[in-house]
Scaffold this active site. Structure first.
Site, PDB file in Angstrom:
ATOM      1  N   GLU A 106       0.835  -1.212   0.000  1.00 53.29           N
ATOM      2  CA  GLU A 106       0.000   0.000   0.000  1.00 53.29           C
ATOM      3  C   GLU A 106       0.865   1.257   0.000  1.00 53.29           C
ATOM      4  O   GLU A 106       0.533   2.251  -0.645  1.00 53.29           O
ATOM      5  CB  GLU A 106      -0.953  -0.049   1.197  1.00 53.29           C
ATOM      6  CG  GLU A 106      -1.971  -1.173   1.007  1.00 53.29           C
ATOM      7  CD  GLU A 106      -2.820  -1.454   2.235  1.00 53.29           C
ATOM      8  OE1 GLU A 106      -2.265  -1.596   3.342  1.00 53.29           O
ATOM      9  OE2 GLU A 106      -4.054  -1.534   2.078  1.00 53.29           O
ATOM     10  N   GLU A 126      -3.204 -10.029   3.863  1.00 51.89           N
ATOM     11  CA  GLU A 126      -4.077  -9.698   4.987  1.00 51.89           C
ATOM     12  C   GLU A 126      -5.141 -10.757   5.234  1.00 51.89           C
ATOM     13  O   GLU A 126      -5.522 -11.033   6.370  1.00 51.89           O
ATOM     14  CB  GLU A 126      -4.758  -8.339   4.753  1.00 51.89           C
ATOM     15  CG  GLU A 126      -3.853  -7.129   4.958  1.00 51.89           C
ATOM     16  CD  GLU A 126      -3.091  -6.718   3.701  1.00 51.89           C
ATOM     17  OE1 GLU A 126      -2.992  -7.536   2.761  1.00 51.89           O
ATOM     18  OE2 GLU A 126      -2.583  -5.578   3.671  1.00 51.89           O
TER      19      GLU A 126
HETATM   20  C1  3H9 Z   1      -1.375  -5.176   6.987  1.00 52.13           C
HETATM   21  O1  3H9 Z   1      -0.410  -4.836   6.375  1.00 52.13           O
HETATM   22  C2  3H9 Z   1      -2.619  -4.346   7.123  1.00 52.13           C
HETATM   23  C3  3H9 Z   1      -2.582  -3.132   6.242  1.00 52.13           C
HETATM   24  O2  3H9 Z   1      -3.301  -3.397   5.074  1.00 52.13           O
HETATM   25  C4  3H9 Z   1      -3.267  -2.001   6.953  1.00 52.13           C
HETATM   26  C5  3H9 Z   1      -2.464  -1.426   8.065  1.00 52.13           C
HETATM   27  C6  3H9 Z   1      -1.327  -0.602   7.622  1.00 52.13           C
HETATM   28  N1  3H9 Z   1       4.030  -6.858  11.987  1.00 52.13           N
HETATM   29  O3  3H9 Z   1       8.118 -14.464   9.889  1.00 52.13           O
HETATM   30  P1  3H9 Z   1       9.437 -14.168  10.474  1.00 52.13           P
HETATM   31  C7  3H9 Z   1       7.807 -10.196  12.995  1.00 52.13           C
HETATM   32  S1  3H9 Z   1      -1.401  -6.666   7.823  1.00 52.13           S
HETATM   33  C8  3H9 Z   1       4.717  -7.070  13.125  1.00 52.13           C
HETATM   34  O4  3H9 Z   1       9.978 -15.126  11.473  1.00 52.13           O
HETATM   35  P2  3H9 Z   1      10.698 -14.578   7.933  1.00 52.13           P
HETATM   36  C9  3H9 Z   1       7.574 -11.645  13.410  1.00 52.13           C
HETATM   37  O5  3H9 Z   1       6.583 -11.737  14.408  1.00 52.13           O
HETATM   38  C10 3H9 Z   1       0.209  -7.346   7.555  1.00 52.13           C
HETATM   39  N2  3H9 Z   1       5.682  -8.017  13.253  1.00 52.13           N
HETATM   40  O6  3H9 Z   1      10.544 -13.899   9.363  1.00 52.13           O
HETATM   41  C11 3H9 Z   1       8.945 -12.033  13.883  1.00 52.13           C
HETATM   42  O7  3H9 Z   1       9.110 -11.515  15.191  1.00 52.13           O
HETATM   43  P3  3H9 Z   1       9.972 -12.290  16.280  1.00 52.13           P
HETATM   44  C12 3H9 Z   1       0.408  -7.866   6.191  1.00 52.13           C
HETATM   45  C13 3H9 Z   1       5.958  -8.750  12.182  1.00 52.13           C
HETATM   46  O8  3H9 Z   1      11.955 -14.025   7.371  1.00 52.13           O
HETATM   47  C14 3H9 Z   1       9.876 -11.281  12.949  1.00 52.13           C
HETATM   48  O9  3H9 Z   1       9.100 -10.213  12.400  1.00 52.13           O
HETATM   49  N3  3H9 Z   1       1.701  -8.504   6.114  1.00 52.13           N
HETATM   50  C15 3H9 Z   1       5.289  -8.570  10.968  1.00 52.13           C
HETATM   51  O10 3H9 Z   1      10.529 -16.053   8.023  1.00 52.13           O
HETATM   52  C16 3H9 Z   1      10.420 -12.115  11.820  1.00 52.13           C
HETATM   53  O11 3H9 Z   1       9.319 -12.715  11.123  1.00 52.13           O
HETATM   54  C17 3H9 Z   1       1.876  -9.775   6.475  1.00 52.13           C
HETATM   55  O12 3H9 Z   1       0.953 -10.469   6.835  1.00 52.13           O
HETATM   56  C18 3H9 Z   1       4.286  -7.575  10.888  1.00 52.13           C
HETATM   57  N4  3H9 Z   1       3.614  -7.336   9.754  1.00 52.13           N
HETATM   58  O13 3H9 Z   1       9.473 -14.040   7.078  1.00 52.13           O
HETATM   59  C19 3H9 Z   1       3.285 -10.296   6.402  1.00 52.13           C
HETATM   60  N5  3H9 Z   1       5.772  -9.470  10.068  1.00 52.13           N
HETATM   61  O14 3H9 Z   1      11.351 -12.378  15.706  1.00 52.13           O
HETATM   62  C20 3H9 Z   1       3.620 -11.030   7.663  1.00 52.13           C
HETATM   63  C21 3H9 Z   1       6.732 -10.165  10.717  1.00 52.13           C
HETATM   64  O15 3H9 Z   1       9.810 -11.475  17.502  1.00 52.13           O
HETATM   65  N6  3H9 Z   1       4.992 -11.445   7.719  1.00 52.13           N
HETATM   66  N7  3H9 Z   1       6.850  -9.730  11.984  1.00 52.13           N
HETATM   67  O16 3H9 Z   1       9.326 -13.649  16.375  1.00 52.13           O
HETATM   68  C22 3H9 Z   1       5.504 -12.475   7.022  1.00 52.13           C
HETATM   69  O17 3H9 Z   1       4.840 -13.095   6.211  1.00 52.13           O
HETATM   70  C23 3H9 Z   1       6.920 -12.861   7.287  1.00 52.13           C
HETATM   71  O18 3H9 Z   1       7.282 -12.329   8.544  1.00 52.13           O
HETATM   72  C24 3H9 Z   1       7.948 -12.362   6.244  1.00 52.13           C
HETATM   73  C25 3H9 Z   1       9.383 -12.696   6.751  1.00 52.13           C
HETATM   74  C26 3H9 Z   1       7.704 -13.105   4.919  1.00 52.13           C
HETATM   75  C27 3H9 Z   1       7.852 -10.886   6.037  1.00 52.13           C
END
Ligand code: 3H9
Length: 703
Positions: A106, A126
């Site tokens: 976004e 999302e």
């Molecule tokens: C959204 O965007 C809504 C919007 O439309 C409107 C609002 C603006 N937030 O997965 P990992 C943390 S909804 C906070 O192990 P990887 C995760 O908890 C969001 N924290 O790494 C972890 O913490 P910890 C849409 C987050 O390399 C650390 O980062 N986006 C977020 O295997 C490492 O994560 C998603 O749904 C977050 N958004 O994978 C994407 N994301 O070390 C969600 C991660 O303390 N994220 N953390 O345990 C992912 O799919 C994977 O984290 C990603 C990296 C592929 C990015």
């Protein structure tokens, strides 16, 4: 600027640098930093362009999910700030790398131009959190790439790579290089070409771009296929609103987003998002523990399980050898693997070159000394203690020093098998779920003597092969099958009392379970289920109750092994289960033999309570005994391994929503009405004490 966001001058280019590790999530602080940067940029006319860039391994991977539970959370400030960015009168570009997801997309879509490095991943995930893109993704993406593709991406949450993003028009260019340099070069070209601002919000979606009934069909589809997920419907409505003037669509998206953010479904799915990441963390394990290298794998047994396990490693590019006792078994096993890959190729998920690459990583051998070079060896022979003990003893001798020896047992005592190897520190349980190449769950069983580096290495390997790994201590059935045992116990008692398999399955499938207990065991194999019970009996684990799991043992005796023999709890028409009067007769006969009274008043609620409350109670015992580290680990086991609905957050999350007092009361009720000679209904001390203190399972911390 704030400490997570900086504005840096690079000649005439203002670079907005976001540094919010680990994934540069779009937090209130980042938005405040962006707003301050916009103030500075607007005030300084010497800048010719604005470039958004993120430090570290990724561009913004989404909104900050940790803040979504805050009652004051609102996207309106985010959206206003993104609108200011888009409204700038000089070109705004973003350079994209890593994972450009959700709020990250976004932010990128609010820029006028986008360049990406080649291995960037794009998506709007999302929906997997039970929400929808809330910072105008549902409005800008359809304007940019068309309604049909935008709805597909937003509704599925799937990711696409840079090539596909370029083809779709999400990015203008894909360039190899260091992201900041790529961005600066791109911005310089924009300046030199006197590029004008290009605002997606100013574009229109043509109503003729999709058939007239496009949204009606999409809504029907959401209601039919995603009935448990309010996000499915809201996503269609939000994308449909992109046909309206931008401000109207914005208001609709905001309302639909907010509805979902506070929904129980999204809260449950957000819980699972964090629980999954938490599960990878092992309490007490030092971060700097030296991992063992796993460059080659051996698997003993090339049956359905062994072959499925091997596919995981081949998919990750790790050479794997499969050991069998006969050429015929080996050929059958490798043949099955090949046909699985070819089926994926036929669906367009793999190219034929990829099939061959993967098959080339797999080799078979009848000689177990072929395991001598392997870094990790997994035994996947039949679930029988004597056989597994023998195999483990042999592996202790054949495997090189430092190799990890894993057992894929689903119920047996890992400590006994570890001792059999003569090197228990090298031994760990790796319990894959069938089909092992598909199911995401891996239970990693930590034996009494498993060394920390073995455990840490296996957790890392699990991540590498795309599994979600949960650590379990040693007990019968570990976390998942131990809980499944009480669930199956009650399913069979209900049958003997007069409930039909379809009523039992229907009750929990009505809550969103992928499959009820009868269908599940018919698919896994009645023979497998019965033999496990028989083995457990031999090990002295069964209660002194002749009626215990009497149905599965009878079906086994009768050769009704489930789907594969065309009859189990159900009869089968191909793969379709159909009610079978024969199982009713069997249940009635067993009830008569065991003095169980048949009833005709077993309702849906009773079935749900009798299946799920003992399962929850067993989960509480597992926590108390230290078999699982946390409630979330148990929720992950059940959602990733047993088809428990993610929108219910897993059994223990669900228990907290029902209320522990209510659950404890119902367990006591069944103890009264069913009798409790074997302790089936005894409320666990943990559940009792939490209920008395008005606490939740999620409040529980291991002492
Ligand atoms: C959204 O965007 C809504 C919007 O439309 C409107 C609002 C603006 N937030 O997965 P990992 C943390 S909804 C906070 O192990 P990887 C995760 O908890 C969001 N924290 O790494 C972890 O913490 P910890 C849409 C987050 O390399 C650390 O980062 N986006 C977020 O295997 C490492 O994560 C998603 O749904 C977050 N958004 O994978 C994407 N994301 O070390 C969600 C991660 O303390 N994220 N953390 O345990 C992912 O799919 C994977 O984290 C990603 C990296 C592929 C990015």
């Amino acid at each position: 600027m704030t400490k997570t966001v900086y504005l840096q001058r690079h000649g005439a280019i203002a670079v907005l640098l976001i540094a919010n590790p680990p994934v540069n999530a779009l937090s209130a602080e980042v938005i405040a930093g962006l707003a301050a940067a916009l103030d500075a940029f607007e005030a300084d006319r010497s800048y010719a362009a604005f470039l958004v860039h993120c430090e570290g391994r990724t561009f913004v991977a989404g909104g900050d999910i940790t803040t979504f539970d805050d009652p004051k959370f609102s996207t309106s400030l985010y959206n206003r700030t993104l609108a200011r960015l888009e409204a700038l009168d000089r070109p705004v570009a973003a350079v994209l790398h890593g994972s450009v997801l959700g709020g990250g997309m976004e932010l990128a879509l609010s820029c006028h131009y986008r360049v990406a490095t080649p291995r960037t991943q794009f998506g709007m995930p999302e929906v997997k959190l039970g929400i929808l893109p809330g910072s105008l993704g549902t409005q800008r993406l359809p304007r940019l790439i068309g309604v049909a593709l935008a709805l597909d991406l937003i509704a599925s949450g799937r990711m696409i790579d840079s090539g596909a993003a370029l083809k779709a028009g999400i990015v203008d260019e894909v360039t190899e290089g260091v992201p900041l340099d790529v961005g600066l070069d791109f911005a310089k070209v924009l300046i030199a070409g006197l590029a004008e601002p290009r605002r997606i919000s100013a574009q229109k979606v043509s109503p003729d771009s999709v058939p007239a009934d496009f949204f009606t069909q999409a809504l029907d589809d959401a209601a039919r296929r995603k009935a448990f997920y309010p996000s499915a419907r809201n996503i269609v409505l939000a994308v449909q609103a992109s046909m309206l003037p931008f401000a109207e669509g914005e208001a609709i998206e905001a309302r639909l987003f907010e509805e979902l953010r506070v929904s129980p479904e999204s809260k449950a799915m957000r819980h699972l998002f964090f629980a999954e990441r938490q599960a990878a963390k092992i309490p007490g394990l030092k971060k700097d523990v030296l991992l063992r290298t796993i460059a080659s794998v051996g698997i003993v047994g090339a049956g359905t399980m062994g072959g499925g396990i091997a596919m995981n490693f081949a998919n990750a590019g790790i050479p794997t050898v499969l050991i069998e006792t006969s050429q015929a078994a080996l050929d059958r096993g490798l043949g099955l693997v090949r046909s699985n890959y070819e089926a994926s190729a036929a669906k367009g998920r793999l190219t034929s070159a990829e099939v061959e690459q993967r098959m080339a990583l797999l080799r078979g051998s009848l000689d177990d000394t072929a395991l001598a070079d392997c870094d990790l060896v997994i035994e996947a022979v039949f679930e029988n203690m004597d056989l597994k003990r023998q195999v483990c003893a042999r592996l202790g001798k054949v495997c090189k020093p430092g190799a990890i020896i894993a057992t894929n047992t689903s119920t047996l005592d890992v400590d006994v098998l570890a001792e059999a190897t003569g090197r228990p520190a090298d031994v760990v349980g790796m319990h894959f779920f069938s089909p092992a190449n598909v199911m995401r769950l891996l239970e990693v069983v930590r034996g009494a003597k498993t060394s920390p580096d073995v455990l840490a290495t296996v957790m890392q390997v699990a991540h590498k092969i795309g599994k979600v790994a949960v650590v379990s201590g040693v007990c019968y059935g570990f976390i998942g099958n131990r809980m499944a045992e009480v669930y199956m116990r009650e399913a069979e008692f209900l049958m003997m009392e007069g409930a039909r398999p379809a009523e039992i399955d229907g009750a929990v499938e009505g809550l969103g379970m992928a499959m009820g207990p009868c269908r599940m065991l018919d698919m896994a194999g009645i023979d497998v289920g019965a033999k496990t019970v028989i083995e457990y009996g031999k090990a002295g684990g069964l209660p002194p109750d002749d009626s215990y799991r009497a149905v599965v043992q009878k079906l086994f005796e009768l050769g009704r092994f489930g789907q594969k023999t065309g009859a189990g709890y159900y009869a089968y028409d191909g793969r379709k289960p159909v009610a079978d009067p024969e199982t009713v007769r069997i249940s009635q006969a067993l009830a008569a033999a065991h003095g169980i009274e048949q009833r005709s008043d077993i309702g849906k609620q009773e079935i749900i309570e009798r299946l799920l409350y003992p399962l929850i109670n067993e989960g509480a015992k597992i926590l108390e005994e230290g078999i699982a580290y946390r409630p979330g680990d148990i929720d992950i086991v059940w959602t990733a391994g047993y088809g428990f609905p993610d929108h219910q957050g897993g059994p223990l999350w669900m228990a907290d929503r029902i209320g522990l007092t209510a659950i404890a009361e119902r367990l006591s009720h069944y103890a009264k009405v069913r009798g409790n000679p074997f302790g089936y209904w005894t409320v666990s001390p943990l559940l009792t004490s939490l209920a008395q203190s008005d606490l939740r399972l999620s409040d529980w911390q291991a002492s």
